[in-house]
Design a protein around this motif. Structure first.
Motif, PDB file in Angstrom:
ATOM      1  N   GLY A   1       2.968  -7.879  55.967  1.00  0.00           N
ATOM      2  CA  GLY A   1       3.508  -7.992  54.428  1.00  0.00           C
ATOM      3  C   GLY A   1       4.299  -9.261  54.601  1.00  0.00           C
ATOM      4  O   GLY A   1       4.148  -9.985  53.624  1.00  0.00           O
TER       5      GLY A   1
ATOM      6  N   ARG B   1       0.153  -1.203  50.515  1.00  0.00           N
ATOM      7  CA  ARG B   1      -0.492  -2.074  50.483  1.00  0.00           C
ATOM      8  C   ARG B   1      -1.051  -2.276  48.913  1.00  0.00           C
ATOM      9  O   ARG B   1      -0.896  -3.359  48.459  1.00  0.00           O
ATOM     10  CB  ARG B   1      -1.605  -2.297  51.423  1.00  0.00           C
TER      11      ARG B   1
ATOM     12  N   LEU C   1       6.050  -3.262  52.856  1.00  0.00           N
ATOM     13  CA  LEU C   1       6.754  -3.609  51.690  1.00  0.00           C
ATOM     14  C   LEU C   1       8.015  -4.413  52.220  1.00  0.00           C
ATOM     15  O   LEU C   1       8.581  -5.182  51.366  1.00  0.00           O
ATOM     16  CB  LEU C   1       7.149  -2.193  51.143  1.00  0.00           C
TER      17      LEU C   1
ATOM     18  N   ARG D   1       7.171  -7.724  52.867  1.00  0.00           N
ATOM     19  CA  ARG D   1       6.687  -8.302  51.748  1.00  0.00           C
ATOM     20  C   ARG D   1       7.972  -8.872  51.099  1.00  0.00           C
ATOM     21  O   ARG D   1       8.073 -10.014  50.530  1.00  0.00           O
ATOM     22  CB  ARG D   1       5.740  -7.669  51.043  1.00  0.00           C
TER      23      ARG D   1
ATOM     24  N   ASP E   1       3.676  -8.234  43.892  1.00  0.00           N
ATOM     25  CA  ASP E   1       3.434  -9.697  44.184  1.00  0.00           C
ATOM     26  C   ASP E   1       3.257 -10.284  42.804  1.00  0.00           C
ATOM     27  O   ASP E   1       3.916 -11.197  42.156  1.00  0.00           O
ATOM     28  CB  ASP E   1       2.260 -10.038  44.918  1.00  0.00           C
TER      29      ASP E   1
ATOM     30  N   ARG F   1       1.978  -3.325  47.210  1.00  0.00           N
ATOM     31  CA  ARG F   1       2.569  -4.578  47.462  1.00  0.00           C
ATOM     32  C   ARG F   1       1.474  -5.811  46.440  1.00  0.00           C
ATOM     33  O   ARG F   1       2.408  -6.558  45.812  1.00  0.00           O
ATOM     34  CB  ARG F   1       2.057  -5.080  48.740  1.00  0.00           C
TER      35      ARG F   1
END
Length: 812
Positions: free
Chosen positions: A718, A634, A676, A679, A641, A637
């Motif tokens: 994600g 997290r 991940l 995402r 982003d 992530r």
């Protein structure tokens, strides 16, 4: 409160030993700091007696600054600022309001050409004390910090917490002890008078007196009785500690030295031949200065060897709100706006105040009429009579305001309190007041750019295509680099309005003056100081920190600092192997490069460094995502982003293709955290590098029955984070998700429920509502489909249906 004239050949210790019938040469006016009644009484006493010198409680080394009191442009509230030259963060404030007795004494002296002096311990001595040494309740010496929160540039030593009439908070109803009296003698007197509120007692006895004689003698006698009762005798207090009877703690020793120093200054004025010496000091100190002064030798010994630091002294603008108790200033008051009204208004005090209250409420489009004001005035007067008070005070006026003008609404009353009772007016000082060159440069620049210094926060919208707005932006960014937070950027509004606009919240606070003194070590002008500060900050900074410095340097337009930062940036980028540092570094560089079109700055090297970092991130990403648990995933992530947004903003085909390939590699792996891989799939879908059908297939595969429930929930987290509208608008994705949730076993559902709640709970309210509506329509559509698929024979179902109806109690 008088001292008789000494004989010409009398030693200093004998000051005040002449014939009692002679005209007194010294008058001690014991006051409450920031008290309008005391200020009015001091002014009247000076007009009547016409002293030849005025001695005022305050740092003695600030005497050269008294010449500015009567100058044009000097408008209180203002404060004497003292800051140590070697550590400017350690500073002290001595605030003055229009209704401060000391200020009125200084103004009277300036208007009549009479010399005025400060007579308290020099600021250099005050600031040489160790923080917290001997101060009660663990506070800084001489009071609390200067109104700043912990860590603020202004946080340092305050002033005069224990002066006589500083009614900070009520003493206990059960009776004061010695420490209570020392901290708040007014509370002790109020308790003796039968009051449970020292503010109300002082207001009744002193502040609301208008034409009566000043109660200086009475107050001084009361203070002398308190000092004697609690072991600190009046004139002899300053000699304790010289022999035998030493003060009990460091705080008492400090107070004794203060009073010894004040007596020394009174003796000096008498030796100079002044016929009439007026002393304006806190009422607690009045007994130590009136009457026959003790021998000078013990006072001299008490003051020998005091440590002292070199300080910078100046006048600084102050705010009305910083005079209030809640600001943290030790000698504060609860209602500076009300006290200023008491000082400036000679008649119909309550009615005129309520007229101002009505004006505040009308500005908020509230229907307040003259009849409301009249009725509120009557109510306040009646309340004062019922309570046995001579005149209506702030408590009665506030209750009348709440009941009549605000109709019981405490929210409206809070507006009145903020605007009138406390207030946010900022004082001013003349331009020729001595200060550090950096502050002078800032004030000149702000005047040229038409940026006023205001105590009340205001929003500033800047269009960077305009030369003046661009210069304003650069100034605010440079000050931010120096730690002078005059303006705070509104990042959300700035990003929503494009690169040509910036939104700032401006709020000038007195402690920023200390921050300017501290920042003056970097240079004498704002651009030079900011550049030097940036270059020094880059030494030893890691890659993300130095990239942020580069970004801030660009928007602040500091080309010399940028030239020094770029080689350091190249060196850090080549050596740093931490993929999180690399991902952190990409967004600031890309944002900085984006400013080239708007600001015209030279950033050719930034694109090259940013592209090289993206290449390194792509190469390191496969190894970086391996073996991470969900919590670590997290954290990564978030960096993923930000880097993805930066790459899209960079809009370079080669770099974009390389980044897309790296994301495809992460999205296709099954040996990494679902947070991940999910995402990465979502980022590819948003970038239109993956079709909705392919994304639905991947979602269906990730949520298949053979995968553990927590793993599938992490993948869904994600994929769905920040995208409720995507699921609500795509029936195929919603169906896959709904089928997965519907087929979870009870134990699995209980296990993944917290993860699902965190995922969907983080969505905005509108997106959650849209998603709920989509799920409802999906359920209704499935129910209709099931009903359409049923082919029932009425004859076969009639008998069972009748039985069911009978069991349910329906009529046959």
């Amino acid at each position: 409160m008088t001292v008789d004239a000494p004989a010409a050949d009398a030693p200093v210790a004998a000051v005040g030993s002449a014939d009692a019938s002679a005209e007194p040469r010294v008058r001690v006016l014991g006051v409450r700091h920031h008290g309008p009644g005391s200020a009015r009484a001091v002014r009247a006493a000076l007009e009547e007696w016409c002293p030849t010198v005025v001695l005022v409680e305050g740092p003695a080394d600030a005497d050269p600054l008294t010449v500015f009191v009567g100058r044009e442009g000097m408008e209180p509230p203002v404060a004497l600022l003292a800051a140590t030259t070697d550590a400017p963060r350690r500073a002290a404030w001595w605030p003055f309001a229009t209704f401060s007795p000391e200020w009125q004494a200084l103004r009277w002296a300036a208007e009549h050409g009479v010399p005025a002096r400060f007579i308290d311990l020099p600021a250099g001595v005050v600031l040489a004390r160790e923080p917290g040494a001997g101060a009660p309740d663990g506070q800084a010496p001489d009071g609390d910090a200067s109104g700043g929160e912990s860590g603020d540039p202004g946080a340092g030593v305050g002033v005069d917490q224990d002066d006589a009439a500083d009614a900070d908070e009520a003493g206990g109803v059960g009776g004061p002890d010695a420490s209570d009296v020392r901290a708040d003698p007014v509370a002790a007197l109020a308790h003796a008078a039968g009051y449970d509120d020292p503010e109300r007692w002082w207001e009744d006895v002193v502040e609301q007196r208008s034409g009566d004689a000043a109660p200086f003698d009475v107050v001084a006698d009361a203070m002398a009785a308190l000092r004697e009762a609690f072991g600190q005798e009046g004139a002899g207090a300053g000699t304790r500690g010289v022999a035998g009877d030493a003060p009990a703690d460091d705080h008492e020793r400090h107070e004794a030295r203060r009073e010894a120093y004040m007596r020394q200054q009174v003796r000096a004025a008498l030796r100079e031949g002044h016929e009439r010496v007026a002393v304006v000091c806190g009422a607690w100190h009045a007994p130590a200065l009136r009457g026959r002064l003790p021998a000078a030798a013990p006072d001299a010994r008490l003051l020998t060897g005091l440590p002292k630091r070199k300080v910078l002294l100046t006048w600084a603008p102050w705010t009305a709100s910083r005079l209030s108790l809640r600001s943290g200033y030790g000698a504060g008051i609860e209602s500076p706006g009300w006290y200023e009204h008491l000082f400036t208004c000679d008649d119909d005090v309550v009615a005129r105040w309520l007229v101002r209250v009505a004006g505040v409420l009308r500005e908020r489009d509230l229907p307040v009429s003259s009849a409301h004001v009249i009725e509120a005035t009557r109510l306040a007067t009646v309340l004062a009579a019922v309570r046995g008070r001579p005149l209506a005070g702030l408590a009665e006026v506030t209750e009348a305001t709440r009941a009549v003008l605000c109709e019981g609404d405490d929210a409206l009353l809070a507006h009145v309190t903020a605007d009138l009772v406390v207030g946010e007016r900022l004082g001013t000082v003349p331009d020729d007041v001595p200060t550090v060159p950096l502050e002078a440069d800032l004030r000149a620049t702000a005047r040229r750019l038409r940026l006023p210094f205001e105590a009340a926060p205001r929003t500033l919208e800047l269009d960077l295509r305009k030369a003046n707005d661009l210069a304003r932006s650069q100034l605010l960014h440079r000050l931010a680099l120096l730690g002078v937070a005059w303006g705070t950027p509104d990042v959300a509004r700035t990003r929503s309005t494009g690169t040509f606009r910036e939104t700032w919240s401006l709020h000038w606070r007195p402690e920023l003056t200390v921050a300017l003194v501290e920042a003056s070590t970097w240079g004498v002008t704002v651009p030079a100081a900011a550049a030097a500060c940036v270059v020094a900050g880059a030494a030893g900074a890691d890659l993300p920190a130095i990239t942020r410095l580069v970004e801030h340097t660009l928007v602040a337009d500091l080309p010399d600092a940028l030239d020094a930062l770029l080689p350091a940036l190249d060196e850090r980028a080549a050596r740093d192997v931490d993929v999180t540092h690399v991902l952190h570094a990409v967004p600031p560089l890309v944002r900085a490069h984006r400013y080239t079109d708007v600001r015209g700055t030279r950033v050719e090297a930034l694109a090259r460094v940013a592209d090289a970092l993206v290449v390194r991130a792509c190469a390191a990403l496969p190894g970086a995502v391996t073996g991470l648990d969900d919590d670590a995933a997290r954290a990564l992530r978030t960096d993923l982003d930000a880097a993805h947004d930066a790459v899209r903003l960079r809009d370079d085909a080669d770099v974009g293709a390389l980044w897309t390939a790296a994301l495809r590699g992460v999205a296709g792996r099954t040996d990494v955290s679902g947070v991940l891989s999910g995402r990465a799939t979502r980022l590819l879908l948003d970038a239109q590098e993956l079709t909705p059908e392919a994304a639905a297939t991947r979602l269906s595969r990730a949520l298949s029955r053979g995968t553990p429930a927590r793993t599938t929930a992490a993948w869904a987290e994600g994929f769905l984070d920040g995208g409720g509208l995507l699921i609500a608008g795509d029936r195929r994705l919603l169906t896959v998700l709904d089928d997965w949730v519907a087929t979870l076993r009870e134990d699995d559902f209980t296990d993944v429920l917290p993860l699902l709640r965190r995922t969907f709970g983080g969505l905005p309210v509108g997106e959650r509502r849209a998603l709920a509506d989509a799920v409802a329509h999906l359920g209704a559509g499935r129910a209709r489909a099931v009903e359409d698929d049923l082919d029932l024979d009425p004859e076969l179902v009639s008998a069972p249906l009748a039985t069911v109806l009978r069991l349910l109690g329906a009529p046959s």
